[in-house]
Every structure is written in C-alpha cells, then in structure tokens.
Design an enzyme around this catalytic site. Sequence first.
Site, PDB file in Angstrom:
ATOM      1  N   GLU A 433       0.825  -1.209   0.000  1.00 34.13           N
ATOM      2  CA  GLU A 433       0.000   0.000   0.000  1.00 34.13           C
ATOM      3  C   GLU A 433       0.860   1.261   0.000  1.00 34.13           C
ATOM      4  O   GLU A 433       0.491   2.271  -0.585  1.00 34.13           O
ATOM      5  CB  GLU A 433      -0.935  -0.024   1.219  1.00 34.13           C
ATOM      6  N   THR A 544     -11.156   8.634 -13.121  1.00 34.39           N
ATOM      7  CA  THR A 544     -10.203   8.060 -12.170  1.00 34.39           C
ATOM      8  C   THR A 544     -10.602   6.653 -11.728  1.00 34.39           C
ATOM      9  O   THR A 544      -9.854   5.983 -11.029  1.00 34.39           O
ATOM     10  CB  THR A 544      -9.986   8.996 -10.960  1.00 34.39           C
TER      11      THR A 544
HETATM   12  C1  DMJ Z   1     -10.307   3.817  -7.137  1.00 35.64           C
HETATM   13  O1  DMJ Z   1     -11.567   3.968  -6.603  1.00 35.64           O
HETATM   14  C2  DMJ Z   1      -9.892   5.035  -7.920  1.00 35.64           C
HETATM   15  O2  DMJ Z   1      -8.813   4.736  -8.739  1.00 35.64           O
HETATM   16  C3  DMJ Z   1      -9.503   6.178  -7.032  1.00 35.64           C
HETATM   17  O3  DMJ Z   1      -9.006   7.274  -7.776  1.00 35.64           O
HETATM   18  C4  DMJ Z   1      -8.448   5.735  -6.057  1.00 35.64           C
HETATM   19  N1  DMJ Z   1      -8.819   4.557  -5.330  1.00 35.64           N
HETATM   20  C5  DMJ Z   1      -9.353   3.422  -6.048  1.00 35.64           C
HETATM   21  C6  DMJ Z   1      -8.345   2.428  -6.563  1.00 35.64           C
HETATM   22  O4  DMJ Z   1      -7.212   2.253  -5.831  1.00 35.64           O
END
Ligand code: DMJ
Length: 558
Positions: A433, A544
């Site tokens: 992580e 994202t």
């Molecule tokens: C997802 O929900 C998206 O990529 C977000 O921007 C960050 N966290 C998670 C994946 O790790």
Amino acid sequence: TDLPRSPAAAAEPHHASPAAPRRLREKLRTAARMAGPPAHTAPGSRQQVQGGERRAQPASGAPLAAARETRAPFRFDYERFRRSLCHPVRGRQPGEDPETRARRMKIKEMMKFAWDNYKQYALGKNELRPLTKNGHIGNMFGGLRGATVIDALDTLYIMELEEEFQEAKKWVEKSFDLNVNGEASLFEVNIRYIGGLLAAYYLTGEEVFKSKALELGEKLLPAFNTPTGIPRGVINLGRQDTRPYSIGMSWSWGWASAGSSILAEFGTLHLEFLHLSELSGNPVMNIRKVLNRVEKPQGLYPNFLSPVTGNWVQHHVSIGGLGDSFYEYLIKSWLMSDKKDSEAKKMYDDALEAIEKHLVKKSAGGLTYIAEWRGGILDHKMGHLACFSGGMIALGAEHAREERKQHFMDLAAEITNTCHESYARSDTKLGPEAFRFDAGTEAMATRLSERYYILRPEVVESYMYMWRLTHDPKYRQWGWEVVKALEKHCRVEAGFSGIRDVYTTTPTHDNMQQSFFLAETLKYLYLLFCEDDVLSLDDWVFNTEAHPLPVNHTNFKA
Ligand code: DMJ
C-alpha cells in the site's frame, strides 16, 4: 483517493420512480451554478441546443438564484456523437501475435470469473466477499447498491462478454434503486456510479444508463450549496434541499481537519459533471475559480481546503491519497475538451513544475519517487495510489513545451520503474500500500500496516499508458507478471481477494473483491494487450475509476 469512512446511515431502498426528464432538467438548472460559459460542447449536442441561451453568471463563488432560461427541448444526438469518434470503440482487431491474444484472453477469463462469482454470491450488494461467499454493502454509497455492477459494465462491454453485459444491464434496469436515504461519499458516488453509467451510455447508446446517470447527478447537486461552491465530502442522498448553504444536506468528513474538503474529492468531479451537463443540456458549476484565487504555498496544492472561506486548512501535499486525482483531472479536462480548456492545462503545467521542484527525489539506489510534503518537511514515502502518476505524466508529456517533452517522458518512465520495483521486491510480486525511501530502505514497506495489497490498479494503469505511448515491450512483460501474481496469490475459489501482506508467499486474504478490480485493474490489464485503437486515447479519457468518457471532437463535421 482513498479515505477513512464515516459511519453512514444505511437505509432500505424503496422502488425508484422512473426518471422524469423535464422535472430533472428544471432542477439541474435551478441548482447548478455557472462560473462562465460551458467549456465543453459535445459533438452530439451542438446542433440540438436550438435557441438555447446559456447565460453566464458572475463567478462570485456564492450560490446563484435559479438560472431562468427558455430553450427548445433538449435531446443529445447519440448517433452524431458516434460518428465523431476516430475509431470504433472496440477497435478493428487487426492481425496480432498469438501470445498477445492468448494473454488478453486470459485476462478476459479473469474478468468472467470475477463477475460470475459476484453474480452468484453478491448480485445487488456493493462488493463480493470471495472467501465467505456473500456480499458486502459498506457505508460509502449512501444506500446505493450494485457498485460492482456499475463499475463492471464498461469492462464487460469492451471485453465482449455479451451475456454478462446483458445480465448487468438487466440489473440496472430492474433493480438499481436511486430512491435511497443515506450518507454517501460524493467523490465515490461520482467516480464509480456516475462515471460507470456515463461510460456505459456512451459505449452503447442505451438510454437507461443516461437517465440513471442524470437522475443520480441531480441528487448530488445540493452538495455544492456551500459559501464557496466547493462541496463537502459527505452528502445525504435522501434530501433535496437546494437552498443556499442549506444545513443538513452535506458534511465534511469527521476526520478531515476543521470541517475541510479534500482536494482529491472536490477536484475529481469536473469530467463527469461536464458530461452530465452535455447530456441534460444544462450548465455545471466550476470550482476552479476558488483554487485559482487562493495562494498556493510554493505553487503546491495542499490537500485540505475550507468550503466556507476557500482557504487552505493544513499544509499537507501529496500526489497520492487525498491529492492524486485532482492533478489527473486537470490534464484530462484539457484533453477531454479537445485541448481547448487552457485554464486546466496551465494549472496542470504549473502544478507539475512545483511538484517536480519540491517533491520529486532520487534515492541512493537511483530510483525516482515523489515524496509527500508536510508544511515544508518531506516524508519520503510513496503510496500505491501515487503510482498512477507515471501514466499521467506520460499522457501530459506529449503536450508539454517542446524542450520539456522528453524530460517528462523520462520522468514518467522513471516513476513507473520505481512502482514496478515496489512489486518486484516483494515475495508475491504484488506491491504494498505504501513504500518508503529512508533508513536504507528503497521501494519497500517498512510498517506492518502498509504491507497489504487490495487489488489496486494504479501500477498497471501506468503500464498501460506507458505501453500505448512508447510501445516498449517491458510494460507488457511487467503487466503479465501482475497477471501471474494475481492468479497465484489473489485468486480463490469464489473470486479474487486482496492480501494482507505482500512479503509472504502464504498471504492471508482480506475477503474482499473490490469493485475497482473489475472497473480498473482488469480493464487496464486487458487494454495493455489490445491494439491501440481499442478505447483509443484519441477518442477517450478515462475517469479516475477507469470509466471512458469521450473527447469532445470540436473539429468534427457531421
Ligand atoms: C479507485 O476507486 C480510484 O482509482 C480512485 O481514484 C483511487 N482509489 C481506487 C483504486 O485504488
């Protein structure tokens, strides 16, 4: 970004009433604030806004009274939009070597396995618990269900898993209930649900996805009723009070200092809300004005901002969690606008220069990384989340000043290499992580609490962009290493699970198949082994959560 969650009131869903487009448009119009004319006019909409006057209001930051407009009924022209694309969405599939095809088919099989198990044990819940073979609801989505269905739709479609796509679509039609009454993360609902529904609509033209996206978008609008227009992090989906500064509609996260809003949350709405605007024919808010006005320490954007005063609350800067997708959405806003949104481009360029000057470091062993910044002090740590930045910097490099292009491509390659090292140095070949560069450690977790891997996509996301932009075969090799590691350590009898420690080859599973594994990790891996015209970067930007949203081809002639 990924955040601690506040306990939310989970409400039992009732049956949703069907979307009422006229009422919806009226409400969108009433609640949305304009900070200038829309930056984006999608090919499908241009000829449809007949006589539709969009009158700009001053960007005072204060909520505006209802924008009264008269215009002809609005209809987004989907066929015209499809003709504007440079490539068929699933590509032309020209001849390719058998190994690449076989690898792609393997990833498709993994997606089918993940979906089939979710469907069997958890359909209608938000995620699958693959060890206990049941579903998980959680408290991020305010009573909304089916996060995995919505997140999986476009991946199933792109992979030509037709039957599975129809199963997912049927669930959306028959069971996706928006009449809920709980506390939701505005950010998470936006990137997963709105992003997933919009992508499914643009890929397929199925009206159900559009109407659900618009109906849900409407429910999110009251979150913007703050003195600055910067939304708070948590919204009650059951309340629809659109009065200025209405109390009881939205909250800041309990853990965020002094009632602040989070950069990566309010900075990760723009792509989706522009599309909601295009599909509904209504303008959207623009929260960039506040960010442009406020002074930035050393040109950097801290992660916490007051939605009341518009000032920073704490000087913590990170390109990983809490900051990450804000930067991503700047460059992608510019790309999605067909390179017209020059304000976004300038903000991205300036932010990247400041990040490079203050946060980018090289370790003794020669690994480039991006540190975090706490009031001027560097924390030599990089989160898994920050590994998306290799892909982002590569995506922007092509559009940098001539003399900086190669520099940014090199920087992107170096960061992606560092993230690959964080995988290569673990026993499972999956990354932790967070990894650190201090006390002789390089690209490894030093704390027990940072050793886990929850099926995150950011590293393979960067591999996909680096492959598309360089065609260096090492990125496909690295992606294949991840596929093998996922199969070996994360695949269990009924799905895929995260693991608690990447530094042991007998890891314990966390019993969670995250919805972003289907939306992002498997999609980016699949695209890594596709030809470049499948979801071409000429036509699409990925939100994202890896949901493709179309570029507005302004030069398109019908
Ligand atoms: C997802 O929900 C998206 O990529 C977000 O921007 C960050 N966290 C998670 C994946 O790790």
